[in-house]
Design an enzyme around this catalytic site. Structure first.
Site, PDB file in Angstrom:
ATOM      1  N   ALA A 187       0.260  -3.695   4.275  1.00 35.74           N
ATOM      2  CA  ALA A 187       0.954  -2.431   4.036  1.00 35.74           C
ATOM      3  C   ALA A 187       1.782  -2.522   2.759  1.00 35.74           C
ATOM      4  CB  ALA A 187       1.848  -2.109   5.227  1.00 35.74           C
ATOM      5  N   ARG A 188       1.748  -1.480   1.964  1.00 33.56           N
ATOM      6  CA  ARG A 188       2.596  -1.382   0.765  1.00 33.56           C
ATOM      7  C   ARG A 188       2.423  -2.534  -0.228  1.00 33.56           C
ATOM      8  NH1 ARG A 188       5.533   3.143  -0.645  1.00 33.56           N
ATOM      9  NH2 ARG A 188       5.233   4.507   1.109  1.00 33.56           N
ATOM     10  N   GLY A 202       0.268  -2.610  -2.703  1.00 36.34           N
ATOM     11  CA  GLY A 202      -0.248  -2.166  -4.002  1.00 36.34           C
ATOM     12  C   GLY A 202      -1.744  -1.935  -3.983  1.00 36.34           C
ATOM     13  N   SER A 262      -3.489   0.658  -2.877  1.00 36.03           N
ATOM     14  CA  SER A 262      -3.850   2.012  -3.320  1.00 36.03           C
ATOM     15  C   SER A 262      -3.734   2.110  -4.837  1.00 36.03           C
ATOM     16  CB  SER A 262      -2.919   3.059  -2.709  1.00 36.03           C
ATOM     17  OG  SER A 262      -3.051   3.057  -1.323  1.00 36.03           O
ATOM     18  N   ALA A 273     -10.089  11.525   1.336  1.00 34.95           N
ATOM     19  CA  ALA A 273      -9.000  11.152   2.236  1.00 34.95           C
ATOM     20  C   ALA A 273      -9.517  11.246   3.663  1.00 34.95           C
ATOM     21  CB  ALA A 273      -7.797  12.077   2.041  1.00 34.95           C
ATOM     22  N   HIS A 289       1.517  11.370  -3.073  1.00 33.49           N
ATOM     23  CA  HIS A 289       0.373  10.606  -3.569  1.00 33.49           C
ATOM     24  C   HIS A 289      -0.546  11.478  -4.412  1.00 33.49           C
ATOM     25  CE1 HIS A 289      -0.009   6.446  -2.429  1.00 33.49           C
ATOM     26  NE2 HIS A 289       0.641   6.702  -1.310  1.00 33.49           N
TER      27      HIS A 289
END
Ligand SMILES: [Zn+2]
Ligand SMILES: [Zn+2]
Length: 439
Positions: free
Chosen positions: A286-287, A289, A291, A308, A326
């Site tokens: 998670a989180r 990087g 994406s 999505a 986003h």
């Protein structure tokens, strides 16, 4: 054409002599010392001559002895070191030299040159086309310059062998008229400055690691950059990560980060670097990087379909805000579809970013024939003829989930990730914002 890079760094060099940041320290420790950007073309045409260029040439076993044409982009001191012209006057030579560039540079240079010296002066404005020996040079507008020096110029250079390059330093995002002017140029090479690296909020008239791929996307859209164009970032500053990491980052866009003093052969004789269709899996916690990295992998593409796969959550305000934030960050030319029917959305699309397999699986697990859905996703990926980037989550390294459904989901995702990885040409793991290629 042979382009000998006499320097690849921004004005201060890389490392910056006064700086102790991690990037400058890495450069020092590894002896990778870079000087001001300038290029010697075929030993005859010199593009920019800052104070460091003459010695850089000598250290590379070259010299300015055969230079007949000196082309300046602008009068900033890292690009214009006019004293070099005075030193030429100290050597007996009847050989003429062309000195071309914006008016402010020529004014600077004239003060260092005897009026009787064999120099031909050529003041250039945007749109001018000039023959410098066998080189055809067209001046283009830059988003760079200032009241003291006037506007900077970029150059579209065609060599005697027909090879064609774009020399684009210094500039911020290319002006619209420059994008118009280079439409269908299908350059063999584009040398585009990338000064600021990850310092993306500096308000300078330079590019960074976010705006650079967008410029490439604009150039691709106009057929100025093609599948075989060599992409070379120059004018690198210490906002960039050290070269090994920078190479990884920029290779996503088909760009080649040059070594200091690298000789780059430009033209059809250079090996074509067509990018084949790619299936890419990006995984991470998670989180981490992931994406960001997935988006970065296709940031040089003019048209991207963003798929999505999250189920809409109309009642969840926080979720919706995150989704909207986003979406705002993505370039306006990207299209977005929200769907679980991935096979249909992806069909025939040249460039797809699918985010993410985790949420897609969460929805699929509720359906009666999960296995058929999983098979379909894997088949969609392996059969696709374009570029598809799939984002997924790395789970299973932490504690065992306390619930039965949690354990089922963890196992199903682990299995799915392994199947997706086998169907992909590239697999990346992102940890603490650092992408690493696993396969
Ligand atoms: Zn500069
Ligand atoms: Zn400048």
């Amino acid at each position: 054409m042979e382009v000998q890079l006499l320097g690849t760094a921004a004005a201060a060099g890389w490392p910056n002599p006064w700086c102790r940041c991690a990037s400058c320290t890495w450069m020092r420790v590894n002896g990778d010392v870079r000087g001001q950007t300038s290029a010697l073309v075929d030993g005859r045409l010199l593009i920019d001559c800052g104070p460091e260029a003459p010695r850089a040439a000598e250290r590379l076993g070259r010299s300015l002895v055969d230079v007949r044409h000196l082309l300046f982009t602008h009068a900033h001191p890292d690009h214009a070191g006019p004293a070099a012209l005075m030193w030429r006057g100290w050597v007996p030579t009847e050989q003429p030299i062309d000195v071309a560039g914006p008016p402010a540079v020529l004014d600077e240079c004239r003060r260092w040159v005897d009026p009787t010296a064999p120099v031909s002066w050529h003041e250039l404005q945007v749109g001018d086309v000039i023959e410098l020996g066998p080189y055809r040079v067209r001046a283009l507008a830059a988003a760079h310059g200032g009241p003291a020096i006037g506007p900077a110029l970029l150059y579209d250079v065609t060599g005697p062998d027909g090879a064609r390059l774009l020399w684009a330093t210094d500039t911020a995002a290319l002006p619209e008229r420059t994008l118009d002017a280079v439409t269908d140029a299908a350059y063999d090479a584009v040398f585009l400055e990338q000064t600021n690296g990850d310092d993306t909020d500096t308000d300078t008239d330079h590019l960074d690691l976010q705006s650079w791929p967008r410029q490439i996307a604009e150039l691709r859209q106009r057929n100025a950059v093609t599948g075989t164009t060599q992409l070379v970032p120059v004018h690198l500053g210490h906002g960039n990560p050290p070269p090994p990491q920078l190479r990884t980052r920029m290779s996503a866009w088909g760009a080649h980060v040059p070594d200091e003093g690298e000789l780059i052969v430009v033209g059809p004789q250079a090996e074509a670097k067509m990018r084949a269709p790619r299936r890419i899996l990006v995984t991470g916690g998670a989180r981490c990087g992931k994406s960001w990295w997935a988006e970065s992998l296709v940031a040089d593409q003019p048209e991207v379909l963003y798929v999505a796969t999250a189920r809409p959550r109309p009642d969840d305000v926080e979720w919706q805000q995150r989704v909207d934030a986003h979406r705002r960050q993505r370039p306006s030319t990207w299209r977005t579809v929200e769907t679980q029917d991935v096979a249909k959305a992806v069909a025939g699309e040249p460039v797809v970013l699918l985010e993410c397999a985790t949420l897609w699986l969460a929805a699929a697990l509720d359906e009666p024939d999960v296995d058929a859905r999983l098979d379909e996703l894997v088949a969609t990926l392996s059969q696709h003829r374009g570029t598809v980037v799939v984002v997924t989550n790395e789970v299973g390294s932490g504690v065992v989930p306390p619930t039965e459904s949690g354990r089922r989901f963890r196992d199903a995702l682990g299995t799915l990730n392994a199947r997706l990885a086998r169907a992909c040409d590239e697999v990346w793991l992102v940890t603490a914002g650092i992408p690493r290629r696993l396969a």
